[in-house]
Scaffold this active site. Structure first.
Site, mmCIF file in Angstrom:
data_model
loop_
_atom_site.group_PDB
_atom_site.id
_atom_site.type_symbol
_atom_site.label_atom_id
_atom_site.label_comp_id
_atom_site.label_asym_id
_atom_site.label_seq_id
_atom_site.Cartn_x
_atom_site.Cartn_y
_atom_site.Cartn_z
ATOM 1 N N SER A 156 -11.365 19.427 38.638
ATOM 2 C CA SER A 156 -12.761 19.212 38.514
ATOM 3 C C SER A 156 -12.859 17.846 38.416
ATOM 4 O O SER A 156 -12.410 16.846 38.892
ATOM 5 C CB SER A 156 -13.028 19.967 37.200
ATOM 6 O OG SER A 156 -14.493 19.972 37.205
ATOM 7 N N LYS A 168 -23.981 15.777 45.528
ATOM 8 C CA LYS A 168 -23.286 16.953 45.100
ATOM 9 C C LYS A 168 -23.860 18.456 45.360
ATOM 10 O O LYS A 168 -24.947 18.752 44.847
ATOM 11 C CB LYS A 168 -23.010 16.668 43.516
ATOM 12 C CG LYS A 168 -22.039 17.672 42.823
ATOM 13 C CD LYS A 168 -22.003 17.494 41.246
ATOM 14 C CE LYS A 168 -20.850 18.253 40.479
ATOM 15 N NZ LYS A 168 -21.328 19.757 40.690
ATOM 16 N N LYS A 176 -24.754 13.986 37.151
ATOM 17 C CA LYS A 176 -25.609 14.897 37.064
ATOM 18 C C LYS A 176 -27.089 14.660 36.888
ATOM 19 O O LYS A 176 -27.501 14.107 35.906
ATOM 20 C CB LYS A 176 -25.097 15.899 36.066
ATOM 21 C CG LYS A 176 -23.457 16.317 36.327
ATOM 22 C CD LYS A 176 -23.549 17.128 37.377
ATOM 23 C CE LYS A 176 -24.016 18.541 37.184
ATOM 24 N NZ LYS A 176 -23.240 19.398 36.165
ATOM 25 N N CYS A 193 -51.251 57.259 46.339
ATOM 26 C CA CYS A 193 -51.335 56.144 45.310
ATOM 27 C C CYS A 193 -52.311 54.924 45.769
ATOM 28 O O CYS A 193 -51.929 54.272 46.840
ATOM 29 C CB CYS A 193 -49.835 55.630 44.760
ATOM 30 S SG CYS A 193 -49.877 54.635 43.661
ATOM 31 N N ASP A 243 -26.801 24.816 33.398
ATOM 32 C CA ASP A 243 -25.581 23.895 33.120
ATOM 33 C C ASP A 243 -25.580 22.849 32.462
ATOM 34 O O ASP A 243 -24.618 22.384 31.862
ATOM 35 C CB ASP A 243 -25.725 23.241 34.800
ATOM 36 C CG ASP A 243 -25.351 24.290 36.018
ATOM 37 O OD1 ASP A 243 -25.340 23.960 37.080
ATOM 38 O OD2 ASP A 243 -25.153 25.405 35.705
#
EC number: 6.5.1.2
Length: 700
Positions: free
Chosen positions: A92, A124, A325, A444, A43
């Site tokens: 946005s 957020k 952010k 195996c 981001d």
């Protein structure tokens, strides 16, 4: 004047070429993120690209066209779902990345509105935007954000999310508006995401890399039943068009939403002034992993609605809100090697071995690459510097290489053609599979070791002492040939295993504990036996359903694919895997060995519990006071009923607790009897005939 004149000059050719390349790169990443749900950069890296494009358009405004990526929210790419226009645009948010930028935004807002405003601080959620439209309290459509003007219709899928009510609940204080367009975020709670990935791994499928991508993919399923099984959540956080509803503040609006039954965040705070906002920003930065879902920032909004209109919006974002952010939880490290491991069902999985690095609070040196095709898709080479992402408890993921720092010493990973443990030629289980498997299941060494270890798992017999080292030691000492021999172990055999032998040559304390644990495990319920057998796709959920329906391993073995698939929670894939497993002779030998050693192969019926719900399909929705969800299902199963997950015409009863969601409305629509908790209790005790007409609530 000079500055304005310069700003209006047309962009030179060099700038136009730069814009074209940058815009195309941004569009490609938007497509990967919003349509394919498979981003290839972080981001943070995307925000940098978008910022560069935006800066270029600021310098040369004639480059900023309506179809520029800076003017579109989410890219606007076509998909298979029906397009629908939003009543009002879904905008946005602009982003800030440090404290000074956040304080700068607040100062700019208060310069226009006055100081010391009330702000809402909301975590957020890193999820997928969804737009809901209610007319007179009824959900009439749900759509993804799309390009902000037009989204994709996903109403049926949205109705499978328990948090989303089909009808709003009216109150005296908050009458139902005639029209309500409300926006929110669809997400995975971390525990549900972990459970989903665990079930995918159980089924031999690749787990999702992160909750955001899996939420997007789960919401956009063509079959709503798939969405329903994914246990998505939703939080409302914004509004579009509203008629008959005029809240004075965003906070008041959230109070009304909660009263109507819509989900709102419990982590939202109303504060005054910049210092209080910054305090919340720092708090959630330190506590971002204490939340039930992933968060990637803090959204700050001016609370007063009248100021929203005064401050207005840009072409893509409101001026009255901002997103702070947090730094993405991604790091770079060296990919030292790619090696493969062989699982208990023979699946061969490549793993990335890396220089240890700290990310999201833990040290990581290993990450799955799922399969050879995934290695090629990511484009990683041995020796690369790679981007590693890990958020909270989510599985670490190698996102891709940092190709710019390659020096030519890197080399391509080649998926082996033969099993690294036994040398058998590898092949997909069926045509089209991306996974390759070792078909030498019986002999195996890797598969043997993994199956013996799996027997001890918490979802199987839950034998604490039987760890990976013990499983390896038992096989290497040849005191067992396979998992079938475990319950025949005794002290004489176990003392031959070095880790269970003291220096004096006696059986160690752990050896004695292992024998005691094995003995007590013989009486575990049938569903644990089914899980321990390593039948492909059969985890605890399917095993419980099969055990509850058939009661004994013999009856399960004798059942047809159709009979098994008819069991709620099983389906055709698991049913076919069960029938195939029992068709193999050496598998049956394991069952016979366990039975001979005294392992219980059927569930004892408690005669005091009546089988009074035989053949009835019952759905439980909402929270019950005296039963957990699992306890309620178990009570239905032991009485011969089926604990179904969805309401249909075949449903006998729907049991409704607190916050039942849309299943109650579906029952009313279909005329299915609805019981409260007291009615459910009478149903369990005395059967359907004991449920009086007054218990059957079909009026709401």
């Amino acid at each position: 004047m000079t500055e304005t004149a310069d700003a209006m000059q047309p962009a030179p050719n060099e700038a136009r070429e730069q814009w074209t390349e940058l815009a195309e790169e941004v569009r490609q990443h938007q497509f990967r993120y919003y349509v394919r749900d498979a981003p290839v950069i972080s981001d943070g890296a995307f925000d940098t690209l978008l910022g560069q494009l935006n800066a270029l358009e600021e310098q040369y405004p004639d480059l900023r066209t309506p179809d520029s990526p800076t003017q579109l929210v989410g890219g606007g790419f076509a998909t298979d779902f029906t397009s629908v226009d939003h009543l009002e645009r879904m905008l946005s948010l602009d982003n800030v990345f440090d404290e000074s930028e956040l304080r700068g935004w607040i100062a700019k807002v208060e310069q226009e509105t006055g100081p010391e405003l009330h702000y809402l601080c909301e975590v957020k959620i890193d999820g997928v935007a969804l737009n809901l439209v209610y007319e007179n309290g009824k959900l009439v459509r749900a759509a993804t954000r799309g390009d902000g003007r037009t989204g994709e219709l996903v109403t049926l899928n949205a109705l499978t999310i328990n948090d989303i009510p089909e009808r709003l609940t009216a109150t005296d204080e908050f009458p139902i508006p005639t029209l309500l367009e409300v926006r929110g975020e669809v997400f995975f709670r971390l525990e549900d995401f972990a459970a989903l990935n665990a079930s995918l791994v159980e089924e031999g499928k690749a787990p999702f890399a992160n909750p955001r991508n899996s939420a997007a993919g789960s919401l956009r399923q063509k079959n709503p039943a798939v969405t329903a099984r994914r246990r998505l959540g939703m939080i409302c956080h914004g509004f579009g068009r509203m008629e008959g509803f005029e809240p004075a503040s965003q906070y008041d609006a959230y109070v009304a939403l909660a009263a109507w039954g819509l989900p709102v965040s419990t982590h939202t705070s109303r504060v005054v002034g910049a210092d209080a906002v910054v305090e919340k920003m720092k708090y959630w930065g330190e506590h971002r992993h204490d939340v039930e879902h992933e968060i990637d920032g803090l959204v700050v909004k001016v609370d007063e609605m009248s100021l929203h209109r005064r401050l207005g919006t840009t072409s893509r974002a409101p001026r009255w809100a901002i997103a702070y952010k947090y730094p993405p939880e991604e790091v770079t490290t060296k990919l030292l090697d790619i090696r493969v491991s062989v699982g208990r069902t023979g699946r061969v999985t490549p793993f990335a071995y890396m220089e240890p690095v700290t990310v999201a609070g833990s040290t990581v040196s290993l990450a799955t690459l799922h399969n050879g095709s995934e290695v090629k898709r990511k484009g990683v080479l041995i020796g690369d510097t790679v981007v590693l992402r890990k958020a909270g408890d989510v599985i670490p993921e190698v996102l891709g290489p940092v190709a710019d720092v390659r020096d030519g010493t890197e080399r391509e990973f080649v998926m082996p053609t033969h099993c690294p443990e036994c040398g058998t030629l590898l092949a997909p289980a069926k045509e089209g599979d991306v996974d390759v498997r070792c078909p030498n299941q019986q002999h195996c060494p890797a598969q043997l070791r993994e199956r013996v270890f799996h027997v001890s798992g918490r979802g199987a017999f839950d034998i604490e002492v039987l760890g990976y080292e013990a499983a390896t030691g038992l096989l290497e000492a040849k005191v067992i040939g396979d998992e079938g021999d475990l319950f025949s172990l005794d002290a004489e055999k176990l003392i031959e295993v070095p880790i269970f032998r003291t220096n004096a040559g006696a059986l160690s304390a752990n050896g004695k504990r292992l024998l005691a644990n094995l003995d007590s495990a013989k009486d575990k319920p049938l569903w644990r036996v089914l899980v321990a057998l390593s039948i492909r796709h059969v985890g605890p959920t399917a095993a419980r359903a099969l055990a509850g329906e058939f009661g004994s391993l013999q009856r399960i073995r004798e059942a047809s694919v159709d009979e098994l698939a008819a069991v709620d929670g099983v389906g055709s894939t698991i049913a076919a895997a069960v029938v195939e497993w029992f068709s193999v002779d050496w598998h049956q030998q394991i069952v016979d060995k366990w039975a001979s050693a005294g392992v219980r192969m059927e569930d004892e019926r408690d005669d005091s519990i009546p089988r009074n719900l035989e053949g009835l399909s019952i759905v439980v929705t909402g929270s019950l006071e005296t039963y957990s969800r699992d306890q309620a299902k178990e009570a239905i199963l032991v009485r011969g009923g089926k604990a179904a997950g969805s309401v249909s015409k075949k449903t006998a009863f729907v049991v409704v607790g607190e916050a039942p969601g849309s299943k109650h409305d579906k029952a009313v629509e279909l005329g299915v009897p609805v019981l409260d908790e007291d009615g459910f209790r009478r149903l369990l005790e005395d059967g359907p005939d004991a449920v009086a007409p007054t218990d059957l609530d079909v009026s709401e």
